[in-house]
Design a protein around this motif. Structure first.
Motif, PDB file in Angstrom:
ATOM      1  N   LEU A 124      35.286  25.642   8.298  1.00  0.00           N
ATOM      2  CA  LEU A 124      33.867  25.306   8.148  1.00  0.00           C
ATOM      3  C   LEU A 124      33.067  26.445   7.536  1.00  0.00           C
ATOM      4  O   LEU A 124      31.924  26.241   7.131  1.00  0.00           O
ATOM      5  CB  LEU A 124      33.263  24.957   9.516  1.00  0.00           C
ATOM      6  CG  LEU A 124      33.897  23.809  10.309  1.00  0.00           C
ATOM      7  CD1 LEU A 124      33.193  23.669  11.665  1.00  0.00           C
ATOM      8  CD2 LEU A 124      33.822  22.504   9.526  1.00  0.00           C
TER       9      LEU A 124
ATOM     10  N   ASN B  60      24.012  23.300  12.507  1.00  0.00           N
ATOM     11  CA  ASN B  60      24.377  22.191  13.390  1.00  0.00           C
ATOM     12  C   ASN B  60      24.291  22.654  14.842  1.00  0.00           C
ATOM     13  O   ASN B  60      24.428  23.850  15.138  1.00  0.00           O
ATOM     14  CB  ASN B  60      25.798  21.703  13.092  1.00  0.00           C
ATOM     15  CG  ASN B  60      26.151  20.411  13.798  1.00  0.00           C
ATOM     16  OD1 ASN B  60      25.257  19.650  14.190  1.00  0.00           O
ATOM     17  ND2 ASN B  60      27.429  20.147  13.965  1.00  0.00           N
TER      18      ASN B  60
ATOM     19  N   ASN C 119      39.191  21.123  15.821  1.00  0.00           N
ATOM     20  CA  ASN C 119      38.799  20.429  14.603  1.00  0.00           C
ATOM     21  C   ASN C 119      37.620  19.526  14.964  1.00  0.00           C
ATOM     22  O   ASN C 119      37.160  19.526  16.105  1.00  0.00           O
ATOM     23  CB  ASN C 119      39.964  19.621  14.005  1.00  0.00           C
ATOM     24  CG  ASN C 119      40.598  18.683  15.011  1.00  0.00           C
ATOM     25  OD1 ASN C 119      39.938  17.815  15.565  1.00  0.00           O
ATOM     26  ND2 ASN C 119      41.891  18.866  15.249  1.00  0.00           N
ATOM     27  N   LYS C 120      37.140  18.741  14.004  1.00  0.00           N
ATOM     28  CA  LYS C 120      35.938  17.954  14.240  1.00  0.00           C
ATOM     29  C   LYS C 120      36.139  16.865  15.290  1.00  0.00           C
ATOM     30  O   LYS C 120      35.174  16.404  15.908  1.00  0.00           O
ATOM     31  CB  LYS C 120      35.453  17.328  12.927  1.00  0.00           C
ATOM     32  CG  LYS C 120      34.928  18.351  11.920  1.00  0.00           C
ATOM     33  CD  LYS C 120      34.420  17.682  10.659  1.00  0.00           C
ATOM     34  CE  LYS C 120      33.854  18.708   9.696  1.00  0.00           C
ATOM     35  NZ  LYS C 120      33.318  18.068   8.458  1.00  0.00           N
ATOM     36  N   ASP C 121      37.385  16.476  15.507  1.00  0.00           N
ATOM     37  CA  ASP C 121      37.670  15.451  16.510  1.00  0.00           C
ATOM     38  C   ASP C 121      38.086  16.024  17.852  1.00  0.00           C
ATOM     39  O   ASP C 121      38.248  15.268  18.818  1.00  0.00           O
ATOM     40  CB  ASP C 121      38.779  14.515  16.003  1.00  0.00           C
ATOM     41  CG  ASP C 121      38.336  13.672  14.823  1.00  0.00           C
ATOM     42  OD1 ASP C 121      37.164  13.254  14.819  1.00  0.00           O
ATOM     43  OD2 ASP C 121      39.155  13.451  13.908  1.00  0.00           O
TER      44      ASP C 121
ATOM     45  N   ASP D   6      34.154  15.131  20.587  1.00  0.00           N
ATOM     46  CA  ASP D   6      34.245  15.229  19.144  1.00  0.00           C
ATOM     47  C   ASP D   6      32.996  15.901  18.587  1.00  0.00           C
ATOM     48  O   ASP D   6      32.137  16.359  19.343  1.00  0.00           O
ATOM     49  CB  ASP D   6      34.483  13.854  18.501  1.00  0.00           C
ATOM     50  CG  ASP D   6      33.316  12.880  18.693  1.00  0.00           C
ATOM     51  OD1 ASP D   6      32.200  13.330  19.044  1.00  0.00           O
ATOM     52  OD2 ASP D   6      33.527  11.673  18.476  1.00  0.00           O
ATOM     53  N   GLU D   7      32.885  15.957  17.268  1.00  0.00           N
ATOM     54  CA  GLU D   7      31.798  16.692  16.624  1.00  0.00           C
ATOM     55  C   GLU D   7      30.424  16.089  16.881  1.00  0.00           C
ATOM     56  O   GLU D   7      29.398  16.751  16.682  1.00  0.00           O
ATOM     57  CB  GLU D   7      32.032  16.766  15.115  1.00  0.00           C
ATOM     58  CG  GLU D   7      32.017  15.417  14.427  1.00  0.00           C
ATOM     59  CD  GLU D   7      32.103  15.525  12.915  1.00  0.00           C
ATOM     60  OE1 GLU D   7      31.696  16.574  12.375  1.00  0.00           O
ATOM     61  OE2 GLU D   7      32.569  14.574  12.277  1.00  0.00           O
TER      62      GLU D   7
END
Length: 385
Positions: free
Chosen positions: A64, A89, A112-114, A130-131
């Motif tokens: 990221l 964010n 990770n994003k999940d 999750d994200e």
């Protein structure tokens, strides 16, 4: 910007051990022209009224290009864009309710994003989000005693390897017949949801009493994904331990040039120690600290904390601010050099690595602007090639 002071003591972790009969290697023959770390740049992240200059947990995510911090007062992970230093964010997690993560003892790991893992050391529980902050699962890791639990934080994050989440764990303050029986990791299999415990303390913990508040029983780790290594550094031990597929494969003696062996507080393992005397022991005794792998330069950094004198500990302007060193090791664990850093200037617990170098956070009292979080970037004074 509201100023919130940094914690003086790091989040407690427990040391691991091994009984393998691998040979010990000495890697302390530093070259005639030792490498030094020098300041090459500064990095600034901008604060606002809801963010603090320090955190109990943080992580740099290369995919990221973001620096992530836990805001323990608002139950948020804050994402900073590395290039412009601005917040891009925030993910909020509920404190209460059926999926609430609580308010104390929190740490996180962004896989990770999940898959964003939140641990609560008070509950011995790990949550998966999750994200978008959507709850996905939770895992309760059983305790064997009141003092047992997992200890994650800014010096030793959870990490994911080969489908298993490794969570720094152990028992604090234990004096057993065999302290090598204490495990250092919870291992959570994310496919089955099963967990186990692994990585014992080394035998040195059966050779004395290391104080009542367990600072000398902490343990630090780093991972080298290229070689599939988990590397452990222990405060009282000059050796570092290299694991591959959960098996000890190498042990290297990496001694600081600034102190010899780390003495126990007492040779009497049955004697309970006074906490206040233990604090003096912890901060007056030079010992080993964190270890960090730099994938961009294929080197390791081993940090040490240098003991203060009793007069310095009794001086309110110094007390627990310590000088420290950073040793640089090559990919074969040979010492390339060791650089000493002054007390009061840095927060030695807050470091991260990216392609620009090793970042170390300045002590907030040394900031040029209270509305920004400031790091210095350390590079080598000579080419490694």
């Amino acid at each position: 910007m509201k100023y919130i002071p940094n914690l003086l003591l790091p989040i407690l972790l427990l040391a691991f051990a091994c009984n393998n009969d691998t040979g010990e290697k000495s890697d302390n023959d530093v070259t005639d022209d030792p490498l030094e770390l020098v300041v090459s740049a500064e990095k600034i992240f901008h604060l606002n009224d809801s963010t603090a200059p320090t955190s109990t947990c943080f992580q740099f995510v290369p995919e990221l290009n973001n620096y992530l911090m836990l805001n323990e007062f608002t139950n948020e992970i804050i994402f900073y864009d590395y290039d412009n230093g601005s917040i891009v964010n925030k993910i909020h997690f509920p404190a209460q309710g059926p999926n609430g993560i609580g308010k104390k003892g929190l740490s996180f790991y962004f896989a990770n994003k999940d898959s964003i893992f939140i641990s609560n050391s008070w509950q011995n529980k790990v949550f998966l989000f999750d994200e978008k902050g959507t709850y996905k699962n939770s895992y309760l890791l059983e305790r064997e005693g009141i003092e047992e639990g997992f200890m994650t934080g800014k010096d030793n994050l959870m990490f994911l390897m080969n489908g298993t989440l490794y969570i720094p764990a152990g028992r604090t303050g234990a004096l057993l017949d065999d302290n090598t029986a204490l495990n250092n990791f919870y291992k959570l299999d994310l496919t089955t949801g099963d967990f186990s415990k692994d990585y014992n303390r080394p035998d040195i913990y059966n050779k004395g009493n290391w104080g009542a508040n367990c600072m000398m029983e902490l343990s630090y780790s780093t991972i080298n994904r290229k070689d599939n290594f988990i590397i452990r550094s222990i405060p009282v031990d000059a050796d570092i331990y290299v694991y591959q597929n959960d098996q000890l494969v190498e042990k290297h003696q990496i001694k600081s040039k600034y102190f010899d062996e780390v003495p126990p507080m007492s040779l009497n393992r049955d004697k309970e120690m006074d906490w206040k005397k233990s604090v003096v022991y912890d901060y007056s005794t030079s010992h080993y600290f964190n270890i960090i792998y730099d994938e961009y330069r294929d080197v390791y950094y081993r940090l040490t904390l240098l003991g203060n004198t009793i007069d310095e500990i009794n001086n309110p302007e110094i007390q627990y601010d310590q000088e420290f060193t950073i040793m640089v090791l090559d990919n074969k664990f040979k010492v390339l050099g060791e650089t000493k850093f002054q007390r009061n200037k840095y927060l030695v617990y807050n470091t991260f690595v990216n392609e620009n170098g090793l970042h170390i956070q300045l002590n907030p009292k040394n900031y040029t602007n209270e509305n920004q979080m400031e790091f210095e970037v350390l590079s080598f004074n000579q080419n490694l090639l």
